[in-house]
Scaffold this active site. Structure first.
Site, mmCIF file in Angstrom:
data_model
loop_
_atom_site.group_PDB
_atom_site.id
_atom_site.type_symbol
_atom_site.label_atom_id
_atom_site.label_comp_id
_atom_site.label_asym_id
_atom_site.label_seq_id
_atom_site.Cartn_x
_atom_site.Cartn_y
_atom_site.Cartn_z
ATOM 1 N N TRP A 265 0.807 -1.208 0.000
ATOM 2 C CA TRP A 265 0.000 0.000 0.000
ATOM 3 C C TRP A 265 0.851 1.274 0.000
ATOM 4 C CZ3 TRP A 265 -4.128 -2.139 3.982
ATOM 5 C CH2 TRP A 265 -4.831 -3.172 3.331
ATOM 6 N N ASP B 42 -0.569 -7.531 11.153
ATOM 7 C CA ASP B 42 -1.575 -7.653 10.092
ATOM 8 C C ASP B 42 -0.933 -7.787 8.718
ATOM 9 O OD1 ASP B 42 -3.808 -7.347 11.765
ATOM 10 O OD2 ASP B 42 -3.621 -5.166 11.733
ATOM 11 N N HIS C 156 -18.513 -5.788 7.106
ATOM 12 C CA HIS C 156 -18.698 -4.902 5.956
ATOM 13 C C HIS C 156 -20.104 -4.348 5.887
ATOM 14 C CE1 HIS C 156 -15.239 -7.452 4.854
ATOM 15 N NE2 HIS C 156 -14.758 -6.264 4.582
HETATM 16 N N1 GLN Z 1 -5.797 -4.111 12.634
HETATM 17 C C1 GLN Z 1 -6.454 -3.541 11.495
HETATM 18 C C2 GLN Z 1 -7.838 -3.052 11.891
HETATM 19 O O1 GLN Z 1 -8.453 -3.665 12.675
HETATM 20 C C3 GLN Z 1 -6.586 -4.529 10.357
HETATM 21 C C4 GLN Z 1 -7.233 -3.906 9.155
HETATM 22 C C5 GLN Z 1 -7.245 -4.770 7.923
HETATM 23 O O2 GLN Z 1 -7.132 -5.959 7.977
HETATM 24 N N2 GLN Z 1 -7.428 -4.191 6.793
HETATM 25 O O3 GLN Z 1 -8.331 -2.075 11.400
#
Ligand code: GLN
Ligand code: ZN
Length: 772
Positions: free
Chosen positions: A576, A614, A709
């Protein structure tokens, strides 16, 4: 350079340009229109003005042939669906009532109707709206947008080249419409689609287009013989049309591979190929195919998706080789400039030395024009530009920013052992169980809690100087306290601090790492009116001081339950950001990993027993062609393991992934050797749990039981039934209970209710387990 006929004709062109304008005019106008503050006429006038300004900018920079039809109110694949009449049944009424509102309904949905699905445009961070097709799809040509923009450019005196998504790529990007058998192959609609393209090409010819570009980036992916055959048929048929414009078939993001000879032999008038490093094979393949006698070759020598200046000498050498292989060679960026920000010159906070290394769309356009001039008129005509380019490249190569001896020495000294936990999982699991004392089916969340209006206001206040750092941090601490208190009350087992201090999971770290650069105006379209400002990995990466420790320890000071430390992994940091192009990606990933490794060590030293790293982008960064997968996964897993392997046995390492199908990278997920992984799974009914089980995944996993979502609150019973499905695949000792992803986009009321239900579900299912 001698002016051969081919060279003398060399022209500069691009395939597309950033859409929103220097001051984000398009975003503002569209969002204003959605809110009823901007009329449709005013929106269209803004759009026209932006197109006019873009073409003028291109022409002023020396571009000969300007793209048209690349403009979009939302997405060019959605525009293509409209162009071929592929409007899903559920949106037809809205489209018939009002074309513009119907268009936005397809893009964003309405109260009653779901939008088209959105997914990544190849391996970029741009998202397109997935066409929905089925055996009953009836295509119908609607060339209004393409013809309209073409006429606009002609009226302004430009030489326009309409750019369309090609028919093969369009079908390969489509998926079966809801209700259509999942194994339906949209490509079987090719014969129905080609007459529609023929009609549109005829309309464009009639409106004055000499050339039309058909983009076929899907042909740079691994393709079956049937798919290659479809491409051959498509361009044989379109090429055979009488009274058509000249056809330029464009490919980008990788080399064409097996599709190259197919397109080279097709009866079209030109090919546009990527000649950047990522597509290095195109050069030899083109020579092997016998070049493009009688055809035009558009050479994408300027990288259209990264932000570094071109190496003129290298590009000129490539172009020189290509002169022998085609009738006419033109110069372009490797892909649409949509994927880079507009103008580096407006950046005020970037070190002037570094600024000289950067080229955004405007600068790239100038590079293309310069190269075309050098090719057409001889390199002596660009002597000054060549000298400046050489100096800028030398300044970058010799800079202390790109070569920090301490970072390089550390990177070079990495051993295999640095990427290995000191004990195997079984031994770690025992130590972690003893240390953490968690119940069976432990509950946790993915990290972020709702990013409320107040939090964003606090950040804005800080930026505007309305509050000072101390005042801002006080607000963050208050938020953390509340988030912790809620989780304790809800009965969650492993808590998080909620990430209230983070504007963005990559930018937050980029801002604190040396060697990383932030831009002020470097906006790039992610989807629709959503734009992101990817940070720039500009130099060698180091961490001057801890980045997250004080927030995590503050959170831990508010509770006796374990608080999970939360970091963004090295692969996602790269995915990113704009990455360096002067060293292998793996080298950059290793530097980022070592900086994060120190953060992990500091978190552990400060008493953090659970640390999550992550990697939501691990899957999406997979190279387009299978041949590149192994090498990518090797450096990606190494980087993750370097980040996480320095801890004691009893420290539990978590990772998290989302947005993807994981089936094809389960081995890589296993190779990460994380103690616990949380994954998105609610919508796919725990599909990923079954995939992990089928692979024999040996460690702990938390397939999500709450789809974050949507604002919908899952009932406790619903979450419990997903959990039971999870238990069918993963034994209770290794199953975690968590949502699909972070909660930052959710509001508090639904977050509260959903997490309470999630804890209730865990309790219910725990009680059903005999030994528990
Ligand atoms: N730790 C991040 C969150 O909870 C993970 C976000 C993600 O996986 N895109 O926002
Ligand atoms: Zn996620």
């Amino acid at each position: 350079m001698t002016a051969k006929p081919a060279a003398a004709a060399a022209r500069a062109t691009v395939y597309g340009y950033p859409r929103q304008g220097q001051h984000r005019e398009l975003k503002k106008a569209i969002e204003g229109y959605w809110k009823g503050r901007v009329t449709a006429d005013a929106l269209m006038e803004t759009a026209r003005g932006l197109r006019r300004a873009n073409w003028q900018q291109l022409v002023d920079a020396g571009v000969h042939e300007v793209p048209t039809g690349d403009f979009s109110y939302y997405d060019h694949v959605l525009d293509t669906s409209v162009m071929v009449g592929a409007v899903p049944g559920r949106h037809r009424a809205a489209v018939e009532a009002d074309a513009l509102d119907g268009y936005f309904a397809m893009a964003r949905g309405t109260q009653d109707v779901a939008p088209l699905e959105m997914t990544k445009w190849f391996d970029t961070n741009y998202h397109y709206l997935v066409p929905e097709l089925g055996p009953d799809t009836v295509f119908a040509a609607d060339s209004a947008k393409q013809v309209g923009e073409l006429k606009e450019a002609l009226a302004l005196g430009h030489t326009p080249r309409p750019v369309l998504v090609g028919p093969v790529t369009y079908l390969l990007l489509a998926k079966p419409a809801p209700g259509v058998a999942a194994d339906f192959e949209p490509l079987t609609l090719l014969d129905r689609l080609l007459p529609v393209y023929a009609e549109i090409l005829g309309d464009l010819r009639a409106a004055g287009a000499e050339w039309v570009q058909l983009d076929e980036p899907a042909l740079v992916q691994d393709r079956t013989p049937a798919e290659l055959n479809a491409a051959e048929r498509a361009y044989r048929d379109l090429g055979a049309l009488t009274d058509r414009p000249k056809l330029l078939v464009a490919s980008y993001f990788d080399q064409l591979g097996e599709a190259l000879p197919v397109l080279a032999k097709a009866p079209v008038d030109g090919l546009a190929l990527d000649f950047t490093e990522a597509a290095a094979g195109n050069l030899d393949a083109l020579a092997a195919a016998g070049g493009l006698p009688g055809k035009r070759l558009v050479a994408g020598v300027v990288n259209g998706r990264n932000i570094w200046i071109n190496d003129y000498e290298k590009s000129l050498a490539t172009l020189g080789t290509l002169l022998g292989l085609a009738d006419r060679v033109d110069v372009a960026a490797s892909c649409s400039l949509l994927h880079v920000p507009l103008d580096a010159a407006v950046e005020r906070d970037i070190d002037p030395q570094i600024l000289r290394w950067l080229a955004f769309a405007k600068q790239k356009t100038a590079e293309i024009a310069t190269l075309a001039r050098g090719l057409a008129q001889g390199t002596h005509t660009i002597a000054a530009e060549l000298a400046a380019n050489r100096a800028d490249l030398a300044s970058r190569a010799g800079s202390a920013i790109t070569h920090d001896p301490a970072v390089r020495a550390r990177s070079a000294a990495v051993t295999d052992a640095d990427g290995r936990r000191s004990a195997p999982y079984a031994k770690r699991a025992t130590a972690q169980r003893a240390h953490l004392g968690l119940p069976l089916l432990p509950t946790t969340t993915i990290g972020s809690f709702p990013q409320t209006g107040e939090l964003r206001a606090a950040r804005a206040d800080l930026r505007a100087g309305r509050i000072d750092t101390a005042g801002y941090e006080e607000r963050i601490r208050n938020e953390i306290r509340e988030v912790i208190a809620f989780q304790e009350k809800a009965g969650i087992d492993v808590l998080v601090h909620g990430e209230p201090e983070r504007n963005d999971m990559v930018q937050y770290f980029a801002e604190q790492l040396t060697g990383y650069l932030a831009t002020q105006h470097g906006w790039v379209q992610s989807y629709g009116t959503r734009y992101v400002r990817p940070p720039v990995l500009a130099g060698d990466i180091s961490r001057p001081e801890p980045m997250t420790v004080r927030w995590t320890t503050y959170a831990q000071s508010c509770t006796d339950r374990p608080v999970k430390g939360m970091l963004t992994g090295p692969v996602t940091m790269l995915a990113w950001s704009f990455v360096r192009d002067d060293q292998p990606l793996g080298d950059t990933a290793r530097q980022v990993a070592l900086a994060l490794r120190d953060e992990v060590a500091d978190l552990e030293a400060a008493g953090t027993s659970v640390i999550q790293v992550d990697e939501p982008a691990l899957r999406e960064t997979l190279p387009l062609r299978a041949a590149g997968h192994a090498a990518y996964l090797a450096w990606a897993t190494e980087a993750f393991r370097l980040t996480t392997s320095g801890v004691r046995d009893r420290t539990q390492i978590h990772t998290h992934m989302c947005y993807a199908e994981f089936g094809d990278i389960v081995q890589a997920i296993d190779d990460l050797d994380a103690d616990v992984i949380s994954l998105e799974a609610a919508r796919s009914h725990m599909q990923v749990a079954r995939e992990l089980a089928a692979h024999g995944y040996p460690r702990e996993a938390g397939p999500g039981v709450y789809d974050i979502h949507s604002p919908r609150v899952p009932s406790a019973e619903e979450a419990a039934s997903l959990l039971r499905k999870g238990l069918d695949a993963i034994p209770a000792e290794r199953l975690w209970v968590n949502p699909d992803c972070g909660l930052k986009t959710r509001a508090w009321p639904e977050t509260r209710a959903s997490l309470e239900n999630l804890v209730a579900a865990a309790r219910t299912v725990r009680a059903e387990i005999p030994s528990a």
